[in-house]
Scaffold this motif. Structure first.
Motif, PDB file in Angstrom:
ATOM      1  N   VAL A   1      68.435  66.235   8.055  1.00 45.25           N
ATOM      2  CA  VAL A   1      67.291  65.725   8.816  1.00 45.25           C
ATOM      3  C   VAL A   1      66.975  66.694   9.951  1.00 45.25           C
ATOM      4  O   VAL A   1      67.764  66.835  10.891  1.00 45.25           O
ATOM      5  N   PRO A   2      65.842  67.386   9.905  1.00 51.88           N
ATOM      6  CA  PRO A   2      65.473  68.315  10.980  1.00 51.88           C
ATOM      7  C   PRO A   2      65.218  67.565  12.292  1.00 51.88           C
ATOM      8  O   PRO A   2      64.958  66.356  12.289  1.00 51.88           O
TER       9      PRO A   2
ATOM     10  N   VAL B   1      59.189  57.102  10.517  1.00 47.22           N
ATOM     11  CA  VAL B   1      59.886  58.298  10.043  1.00 47.22           C
ATOM     12  C   VAL B   1      61.075  57.878   9.191  1.00 47.22           C
ATOM     13  O   VAL B   1      61.841  56.988   9.580  1.00 47.22           O
TER      14      VAL B   1
ATOM     15  N   HIS C   1      63.898  59.590   5.813  1.00 49.28           N
ATOM     16  CA  HIS C   1      64.264  60.617   4.841  1.00 49.28           C
ATOM     17  C   HIS C   1      64.109  60.040   3.441  1.00 49.28           C
ATOM     18  O   HIS C   1      64.290  58.838   3.230  1.00 49.28           O
TER      19      HIS C   1
ATOM     20  N   VAL D   1      57.461  66.458   4.497  1.00 49.87           N
ATOM     21  CA  VAL D   1      58.034  67.750   4.872  1.00 49.87           C
ATOM     22  C   VAL D   1      59.052  68.147   3.819  1.00 49.87           C
ATOM     23  O   VAL D   1      60.115  67.547   3.701  1.00 49.87           O
TER      24      VAL D   1
ATOM     25  N   TRP E   1      60.799  62.935   5.507  1.00 51.47           N
ATOM     26  CA  TRP E   1      61.587  64.147   5.333  1.00 51.47           C
ATOM     27  C   TRP E   1      62.022  64.252   3.865  1.00 51.47           C
ATOM     28  O   TRP E   1      62.710  63.378   3.360  1.00 51.47           O
TER      29      TRP E   1
ATOM     30  N   THR F   1      63.825  66.933   2.791  1.00 55.53           N
ATOM     31  CA  THR F   1      64.488  68.179   3.190  1.00 55.53           C
ATOM     32  C   THR F   1      65.893  68.332   2.619  1.00 55.53           C
ATOM     33  O   THR F   1      66.670  69.159   3.106  1.00 55.53           O
TER      34      THR F   1
END
Length: 490
Positions: free
Chosen positions: A144-145, A157, A159, A177, A338, A340
């Motif tokens: 997770v950035p 928000v 993931h 993202v 996310w 990512t």
């Protein structure tokens, strides 16, 4: 000395943990405890419930060889069916009574005098075991950035591996993202509902059409009546990966042929993107195979939608109402997803493993994770990993590798049962294995293909992939050689 029953702890209940518990049960061991931090089994297939979650390896190969499933609904099974398969295996082979749910392991420490591991749970309880196996996997901790301004974001928000099913995406401006394996599965399913979907492309990927199909009823019936049909299908898929793709990924001489084939195959799929400028932005700049080739039959088509955009510029800041990028752009969003990936180098995190002389595993791996055959680490007796360093496959099915590890660890348990107090892999054996593996990997497409992938750590050391054939790994793990270990008798 008579045979004793070693106590065995397994951390994790995904394919690795469930498979090993089954292997141990089938070998006659009964003192087995599987620690699972969640309230259900399944590992990555329990956690990843995003829309369209599915395996990118064919179902007949992505399953245990000793427990074929004749009635897979499709060639590439989706998440609910794979999770159902794991639950079926756990029930059929009597593993459920061995699983302790909601029991997260905080740390484990080796007790030299006793020759066992003291496993400490997050709730303060502890238990002693003769053998400890970390079956946490390489894809269990989401990456997770934390870009500047993230706390100021006014929207929702999450993931992709922690999908918020209570959040309705209809009419939302969604920022995704990442554009890897997860994103290309869920983006085509959420885009029709969202008002806008903006994909922040971190790096372009080679994407081919997915040769998926629903299995008709007659095929499933045939698998039931003639199991050899399914076995032949599994063998054919295995040979495709083993004889055609794997050699080209590892051997430099095979890369030119692989590259030409993949460029043609993926280039054809890319033609479905109507915007020529976007097509060029989507075309990878690294060598095919450097990252795992992705498969999708609807991702590129989704990018043709007028309400879907692809942004190449890196994110510099999160604002309350969207994201800002390096080119000065501001991209409105009220939902941030996310996509990512995972912290693939954290093989046992957040669990701490403390071996001889108080050494922590992460400290032993300060120069890069390494383990003999991906399983054993010097200084950590009676401790094994599953899906550990350098056991990932660039193409094929990880389940084949896990079954090799299951058989090897069962042999270690037998040595303990037959009178060994502890097994510690010799330092020279680990060093020799790791040096040979890194030499082979140094000329592979993963190391030389011009990309940054989750296979490589911060120092560009390949800590994840196996540098050869799956059959080669099976051969190397077929027999545990006691001479590779310091064996201390009881």
């Amino acid at each position: 000395m008579g045979r004793r029953e070693p106590s065995i702890a397994i951390v994790g209940s995904g394919f690795s943990g469930i498979g090993l518990a089954i292997g141990l049960r089938r070998a006659g061991f009964t003192d087995i405890t599987v620690f699972e931090k969640a309230d259900d089994l399944g590992g990555v297939w329990r956690d990843n419930t995003y829309p369209g979650a599915a395996c990118d390896a064919p179902s007949h190969l992505y399953s245990f060889s000793f427990e074929p499933k004749p009635d897979w609904s499709r060639r590439f099974a989706e998440q609910p069916e794979i999770l159902g398969y794991l639950r079926h295996c756990a029930v059929k082979y009597g593993i459920l009574p061995h699983i302790r749910f909601r029991a997260e392991v905080a740390h484990a420490e080796y007790v030299p005098g006793a020759g066992n591991w003291r496993v400490h749970l997050r709730d303060g309880a502890w238990h002693d075991f003769d053998l400890l196996v970390a079956a946490c996997g390489q894809l269990s901790n989401p990456a997770v950035p934390e870009p500047p301004g993230l706390d100021s974001f006014a929207g929702t928000v999450f993931h992709s591996a922690r999908w918020d099913h209570g959040h309705d995406l209809r009419g939302k401006r969604v920022a995704v993202v990442g554009n890897g394996a997860s994103a290309i599965q869920f983006v085509p399913l959420i885009a029709p509902d969202a008002a806008e979907t903006t994909i922040f492309q971190l790096e372009s990927h080679w994407i081919s059409r997915k040769p998926d199909r629903v299995y008709p009823r007659w095929r499933r019936a045939l698998n039931h009546r003639l199991p050899a049909v399914q076995k032949l299908s599994r063998l054919g898929i295995f040979l495709w990966f083993e004889l055609l793709l794997n050699p080209a990924l590892v051997a430099p001489r095979g890369r030119r042929l692989l590259s030409a084939h993949i460029r043609a195959m993926c280039g054809f799929a890319l033609l479905s993107v109507r915007d020529r400028g976007l097509r060029e932005r989507l075309r990878p700049r690294y060598e095919p195979g450097c990252k795992r080739i992705l498969t999708s039959s609807d991702y590129y088509a989704t990018l043709n939608r007028p309400d879907v955009r692809v942004v190449d510029s890196p994110i510099t800041e999160v604002a309350p109402d969207g994201l800002r990028t390096g080119d000065g752009g501001h991209h409105p969003a009220d939902t941030l997803i996310w996509a990512t990936g995972f912290r693939s180098q954290d093989f046992v995190a957040p669990m701490r493993v403390i071996g001889l002389h108080g050494q922590e595993l992460n400290a032993a791996w300060k120069d890069g994770a390494r383990a003999y055959l991906g399983m054993a680490v010097t200084g950590f007796p009676n401790f094994f990993l599953m899906y550990g360093p350098n056991t990932n496959v660039g193409s094929g099915s990880i389940v084949h590798m896990l079954e090799s590890q299951m058989a090897y660890i069962v042999q270690a348990a037998r040595l303990l049962a037959d009178g060994a107090k502890s097994l510690e892999v010799r330092a020279d054996v680990l060093d020799g294995f790791d040096s040979a593996a890194q030499r082979s990997l140094s000329t592979s497409v993963w190391n030389q293909g011009g990309c940054d992938s989750w296979y490589l750590d911060a120092d560009r050391r390949n800590t994840n992939n196996w540098p050869g054939f799956m059959t080669g790994y099976r051969r190397r793990t077929r027999r545990l050689a006691p001479s590779d270990y310091h064996v201390e008798p009881v």
